[in-house]
Structure formats: structure tokens, C-alpha cells
Write an enzyme that holds these catalytic residues in place. Structure first.
Site, PDB file in Angstrom:
ATOM      1  N   TRP A 105      40.968  42.538  33.785  1.00 29.11           N
ATOM      2  CA  TRP A 105      39.653  42.525  34.448  1.00 29.11           C
ATOM      3  C   TRP A 105      38.683  41.582  33.757  1.00 29.11           C
ATOM      4  CZ3 TRP A 105      40.030  43.430  39.150  1.00 29.11           C
ATOM      5  CH2 TRP A 105      40.829  44.454  39.652  1.00 29.11           C
ATOM      6  N   ASP A 189      31.078  45.517  32.254  1.00 31.12           N
ATOM      7  CA  ASP A 189      31.822  46.042  33.405  1.00 31.12           C
ATOM      8  C   ASP A 189      32.385  47.399  32.990  1.00 31.12           C
ATOM      9  OD1 ASP A 189      33.568  46.756  35.397  1.00 31.12           O
ATOM     10  OD2 ASP A 189      34.789  44.931  35.322  1.00 31.12           O
ATOM     11  N   LYS A 213      36.496  54.213  41.209  1.00 31.62           N
ATOM     12  CA  LYS A 213      37.326  54.701  40.117  1.00 31.62           C
ATOM     13  C   LYS A 213      36.909  56.116  39.721  1.00 31.62           C
ATOM     14  CE  LYS A 213      39.175  50.670  40.176  1.00 31.62           C
ATOM     15  NZ  LYS A 213      38.688  49.508  39.480  1.00 31.62           N
TER      16      LYS A 213
HETATM   17  C1  PLP Z   1      38.829  48.047  39.748  1.00 29.94           C
HETATM   18  C2  PLP Z   1      38.111  47.222  38.760  1.00 29.94           C
HETATM   19  C3  PLP Z   1      37.501  46.006  39.132  1.00 29.94           C
HETATM   20  C4  PLP Z   1      37.571  45.477  40.544  1.00 29.94           C
HETATM   21  O1  PLP Z   1      36.864  46.279  41.414  1.00 29.94           O
HETATM   22  P1  PLP Z   1      36.766  45.861  42.968  1.00 29.94           P
HETATM   23  O2  PLP Z   1      35.953  46.962  43.547  1.00 29.94           O
HETATM   24  O3  PLP Z   1      38.159  45.808  43.500  1.00 29.94           O
HETATM   25  O4  PLP Z   1      36.089  44.555  43.029  1.00 29.94           O
HETATM   26  C5  PLP Z   1      36.846  45.299  38.153  1.00 29.94           C
HETATM   27  N1  PLP Z   1      36.770  45.735  36.891  1.00 29.94           N
HETATM   28  C6  PLP Z   1      37.341  46.886  36.509  1.00 29.94           C
HETATM   29  C7  PLP Z   1      37.233  47.320  35.092  1.00 29.94           C
HETATM   30  C8  PLP Z   1      38.022  47.659  37.432  1.00 29.94           C
HETATM   31  O5  PLP Z   1      38.592  48.818  37.052  1.00 29.94           O
END
Ligand code: PLP
Length: 377
Positions: A105, A189, A213
Site C-alpha cells: 500500500w 494511511d 476495512k
Molecule cells: C485497502 C487499502 C487501500 C485501498 O483502499 P481502496 O478503498 O481500495 O482505495 C489503501 N491502503 C490500505 C492500507 C488499505 O488497506
């Protein structure tokens, strides 16, 4: 009684059953309105109440300081990979930002940012290393913070505090002043551990997370950011993704993902009922400890991540004999343990044990793993 299997999906992932049941009960008639939330004007007083309560509950859960804005956006965390640089690189007119690479990521974030400015790597765990004399594979450890090199004139430093795929989590956010970059805002993030633990806003200037998530269904992305970081968008930034427009319109610059915001709001209320973030963190620590203690004690399974960097939310593991993978997964499903297959880039297995996955599910997984080991060990 409704029987549901345990869901270990990395995302979209398990939601609390109570939340789903409340949403079901309100689906066609929200609180006597005669309408579904999906059918309401986003500017009407009913949805305004839903949205305002969601923001207030989120602020309370995470003790968000008053000088931080809370935005509900679309485009996911992947969208933020572009939206962050387009909004922040213009801050000091230098167009520089630094990234910490710790897995898939954060690497994607770094790659996207390169389209917009002068982007450097502050630290990376993308190579094999030795920790206490033990070899660690790439992307299975966090680079020690003392070694990060951050340009003091960078517009921001970006990191991913929970690498969902590799299964890494950063326990303590860096102190930017100690890195000689006291004026560099930290952008995090936190998608896959958002609301699983407190956030230290004395260190994080901005945090973003896709809801799917740990905080709701896909479709809404939460952004919590210092207000002084707003208002520096580059001319290329689409107006719907300019934080100034989003913040200025209370996240209603365009039609927001109303149903996803409503669902996330129900999850926030559920979390408050569980005792808030401190209580859910304690439960998450206990769940992760049970699973990792078992993995460490077993000769049959391997946990690839360095113990100091292990995620409480996403636990990848391997069977020592990988020829048993398909059988392990098929029998797990028969036992009501779903979505344990690891990400294709890592292989093996991954158990995502988010807020809505209770200790009972973790214990069911461990029992199954013990039983499988007994039959094949
Ligand atoms: C799932 C995830 C993403 C991507 O999320 P999207 O909603 O598919 O854009 C980015 N960073 C992390 C840490 C994630 O777990």
C-alpha cells in the site's frame, strides 16, 4: 437463530451483526420517515442529522482535536494517493514530499505521488535485513524510525501505519521534531486499523482511511486533517477533491455516499456501546495475542512478520508444507471459517481480525488450526 460463518476477509470485511440488523430494520423506513436513507436528499434535515451525528461520534471516539477537520470523501484510500499530493504539495511552493515504504500500500501511494512532484523515499523495508541476528524478508518489518531521512523542507511525510497485505503495524508514530523535520506534517494511511486503537494527533497531522476495512461498507473515505493544511491545492486538482471545497461544504460539495456514511455512523455508535476505542483496542490486543501465541508455539505454521511489527488486524501465516494449502482452505470453509486465503502477492493464509471479528471467531480459527495440525502434523 441466524447462523453466520466467521469472516476473516481483509476488506470489504465483517461488520457487526447488530449494525446489519439495525440497517435491515430501517432499510425501507428510516425512523418513521417512510423512506430509506438511500432515498433521502443529502441536504434534507434527516440526512443532515445522520451526517452530523456520524461526525460527532467519530470525533468523540478518536478525541479529534478542534483544529482538525473531519471529511467524508469518495475515491477510497487509492484516491487519496493522488488527492494528498495534489492538495499538500503546493503548501510551501517546493513541491517535495517524502514517503516511507513498508509494503504494497505505501509503495502504491509513493508511485502515485510521483506524478505530482519531487518525491523521495525516507525509508524502506523492501530488502532483506538482519534483526537481532535473524534474517527478515522484505516487507516483513518496519524500518527503525531513528534511521528515517526526512527532508526538512518536504511538504509532508507519508506512511502507512497498517500494511494490510504484509500484515505490519506501526505501534508508535514518529516524532517529526526528533527526525529533524519538526515542520513537516505527518500524513498517515490508517485504512486497515482505523478505529481499532487511538490515534496520536500530536504526531499525525492528517489521517485517512477507507471505511471498508474496519469502519463500515466501501464507498466512504474518512479524512481527518489539520485545518491549516487545507487550501493549498495545485491547479490540476479536481474541484471535488480539493479539501477546501469538501471542508467548506461540510463534505457535501457534491452528493456524498449517503448510505455508506449512514452505515459508518451505525458502526461508530456500535463502537461507543462497546466502550469506545480503548475498550476495542484491549479486545484487539487480546485477539492478536491469542493468534500469534499459537502461531509462535506451532511447528506446523509460520508467521513471517517480525514480532515487533506484527499487525493486530491482519495476520498472514504459512503452512510449513504449502502443498496442504488448498485442503486447509477447503476444510476451513466447511468449518465456517471464510476468506482465509492470503493475498496473491504474499501467498499462504491471512486472518483479518478487525473490530467486528470477536474473540470467539479467533478461538474457532485456532481450534481448527490445531485440529488440522493434529491430522497432518
Ligand atoms: C485497502 C487499502 C487501500 C485501498 O483502499 P481502496 O478503498 O481500495 O482505495 C489503501 N491502503 C490500505 C492500507 C488499505 O488497506
Amino acid at each position: 437463530m441466524l447462523m453466520r460463518p466467521w469472516n476473516f476477509s481483509a476488506g470489504p470485511s465483517a461488520l457487526p451483526l447488530e449494525v446489519l440488523q439495525q440497517a435491515a430494520a430501517e432499510l425501507v423506513d428510516w425512523q418513521g420517515s417512510g423512506m430509506s436513507v438511500m432515498e433521502m436528499s443529502h441536504r434534507g434535515k434527516q440526512f443532515t442529522r445522520i451526517r452530523n451525528e456520524a461526525e460527532a461520534d467519530l470525533r468523540e471516539l478518536l478525541a479529534v482535536p478542534d483544529d482538525y477537520a473531519v471529511l467524508f470523501m469518495q475515491g477510497g484510500a487509492t484516491g487519496q494517493n493522488a488527492i494528498v499530493p495534489m492538495n499538500l504539495l503546493g503548501r510551501n511552493g517546493l513541491g517535495k514530499a517524502d514517503y516511507v515504504l513498508t509494503g504494497i500500500w505505501s509503495t502504491k501511494s509513493h508511485k502515485e505521488a510521483q506524478r505530482y512532484g519531487d518525491i523521495a523515499v525516507a525509508a524502506s523495508s523492501g530488502s532483506e535485513t538482519q534483526i537481532d541476528g535473524v534474517s527478515q524478508a522484505p516487507w516483513t518489518w518496519y524500518p527503525p524510525v531513528q534511521g528515517w531521512s526526512v527532508r526538512p523542507d518536504a511538504a509532508y511525510l507519508h506512511l502507512c501505519s497498517n500494511e494490510t497485505i504484509g500484515g505490519l503495524e506501526l505501534d508508535v508514530l514518529p516524532d517529526m521534531a526528533a527526525l529533524g523535520a519538526g515542520n513537516v506534517p505527518l500524513v498517515v494511511d490508517a485504512s486497515s486499523h482505523f478505529l481499532s486503537r487511538p490515534i496520536d494527533f500530536s504526531k499525525a497531522s492528517m489521517v485517512y482511511a477507507g471505511a471498508q476495512k474496519n469502519a463500515g461498507p466501501a464507498g466512504v473515505t474518512m479524512v481527518i486533517m489539520r485545518k491549516d493544511l487545507i487550501g493549498h491545492a495545485l491547479p490540476v486538482c479536481p474541484s471535488a477533491f480539493d479539501y477546501a471545497n469538501v471542508a467548506g461544504a461540510d463534505s457535501m460539495f457534491n452528493t456524498p455516499p449517503t448510505y455508506a456514511i449512514y452505515m459508518a455512523g451505525l458502526v461508530f455508535k456500535w463502537l461507543k456501546k462497546q466502550g469506545g476505542v480503548a475498550a476495542i483496542e484491549a479486545a484487539n490486543i487480546a485477539k492478536a495475542k491469542a493468534l500469534y501465541d499459537y502461531l509462535d508455539a506451532s511447528e506446523f505454521y509460520i508467521s513471517p512478520v517480525h514480532p515487533a511489527s506484527r499487525s493486530r488486524m491482519n495476520a498472514p501465516f504459512f503452512l510449513r508444507d504449502e502443498s496442504l494449502n488448498a485442503e486447509f482452505l477447503a476444510q476451513a470453509e466447511q468449518a465456517g471459517l471464510m476468506q482465509l486465503k492470503g493475498h496473491k502477492s504474499v501467498g499462504g493464509m491471512r486472518a483479518s481480525i478487525y473490530n467486528a471479528v470477536p474473540m470467539e471467531a479467533v478461538q474457532a480459527l485456532i481450534s481448527y488450526m490445531q485440529d488440522f495440525e493434529r491430522r497432518h502434523g
